[in-house]
Design an enzyme around this catalytic site. Sequence first.
Site: not given
Ligand SMILES: [Zn+2]
Length: 434
Positions: A177-180, A254-255, A313, A389
């Site tokens: 997930h790009a923003r993580e 991731n789905r 998170y 997470e």
């Molecule tokens: Zn994620």
Amino acid sequence: MRGLRLSSILAVVAVGASAIPTKGISSPYDGFKVFRVKTQGHPSAIQEKLSNITFEQWNHDVNSHIDIVVAPDQLPVFAELGLEFDVMHEDLGASIAAESVHSSLWKRQAGDPSWFDSYHDYNDHIEYFQSLHDLFPDNSEIISSGSSYENRSLYGIHLWGTGGPGKPAVLYHGTVHAREWISTATTEYLTYKLVTGYNAGDRDARSALDKYDFYIIPIVNPDGFAYTQTTQRLWRKNRQPGPNGSTCYGRDINRNWEFAWDANPLGASTNPCSQTYKGERPSDTPENQGLDKLVRQLRDGAGIKLYIDWHSYGQYILSPFGYKDTLYAPELGKWTKAAQIVSDAIRDSSSDLTTFTFGPSGATLYPTTGAAPDHVYSIGRAEFSYTIELRDIGRYGFVLPPELIRPTVEEQWAGQKVLWSLLDEEFFDGVGPA
Ligand SMILES: [Zn+2]
Ligand SMILES: *[C@@H]1O[C@H](CO)[C@@H](O)[C@H](O)[C@H]1NC(C)=O
Ligand SMILES: *[C@@H]1O[C@H](CO)[C@@H](O)[C@H](O)[C@H]1NC(C)=O
Ligand SMILES: *[C@@H]1O[C@H](CO)[C@@H](O)[C@H](O)[C@H]1NC(C)=O
């Protein structure tokens, strides 16, 4: 209510972005606020009130709170809703500016831990892994798990110890997930500690690398990651165009895993505009195809001992299954026991007693279909398979200030070295299903 009102906020963001000259990535969020709205076990009443405004929702586990991004023009209405909330970001644009991505300035040595004092751009991340490889030339190789839609490499590193390569695999994926962004730093820090620790004779690094081959891919969604740094900080998916002429971009990698891809309508979205859009078919993203190929290769080689998909998170350690909250794998007892030990090690190592919640993913958090840990366990036959997470639990969410990178990554080293030491222990014999 997953992805509630998401499309409307994306429109708001787009308007904001076009109104402001493109200088830096912070501008689209200037004046936006992020709130943690308390739901106190009654999310639907709160969601009904929130339906009066447009917002972007950050979390899916809404039983105690909903974390939302609110645009400036929505703030007066939000204030009138009479909700109980904490402010996560007073000005999201300012918080993003404070993350200050360092681009193409990185000239330090790979052994210098100050790399973990700031965020970095994609090309510098590639260079960083190259320089870690240069520190460990006889025990590592740069690898690639395929290419992204825009042809960026899903580069990574393969590490081994004495008598290697060829031992059972520990496989880490970061930044699906790009923003993580903190997940990039975490996978890099574990690599850095393994390489420099092995060279210095550190007992934990030596014993881990002498038992397992590590395959670490810090950015499995490079197009999305690049997009968060040029255009939209909160982008999550890849950057593949939508199907059937849809103007919405991106599939949630991731789905998109094949196993149980279509098993539960609550587990992902069929709407190309949703943040959790699963794709038209299992594994119809180039990123997933490359990742799955490596998973199957490792399975058919020495096997996968441990898989972790690193996210943020919320501070969770989650094992299969995600797709069905009532389905408990036979190994659940040992997975939960191991997660508890990791959680204890993290807490004991951190100055602020960071706590991680653990358990099977679907029952602990929310259902997910086509997610990595279910697939890497069921198809990849990983003995241990988790989503972690990372920090935090909602003070800053996805936009974690750079000064929190070090405490976050350091506590994960503490957790992982304990985990590696017990993967082969008979300690687990007799731990039945929970
Ligand atoms: Zn994620
Ligand atoms: C929300 O909107 C409805 C109409 O859509 C209105 O009746 C109600 O008063 C609004 N609630 C608040 C708290 O503003
Ligand atoms: C990626 O590379 C392939 C093969 O070289 C090319 O056909 C395709 O147009 C490229 N895609 C993008 C988005 O640049
Ligand atoms: C796209 O079109 C195909 C073929 O008509 C259809 O099966 C599919 O559901 C459509 N996808 C979306 C997201 O509308």
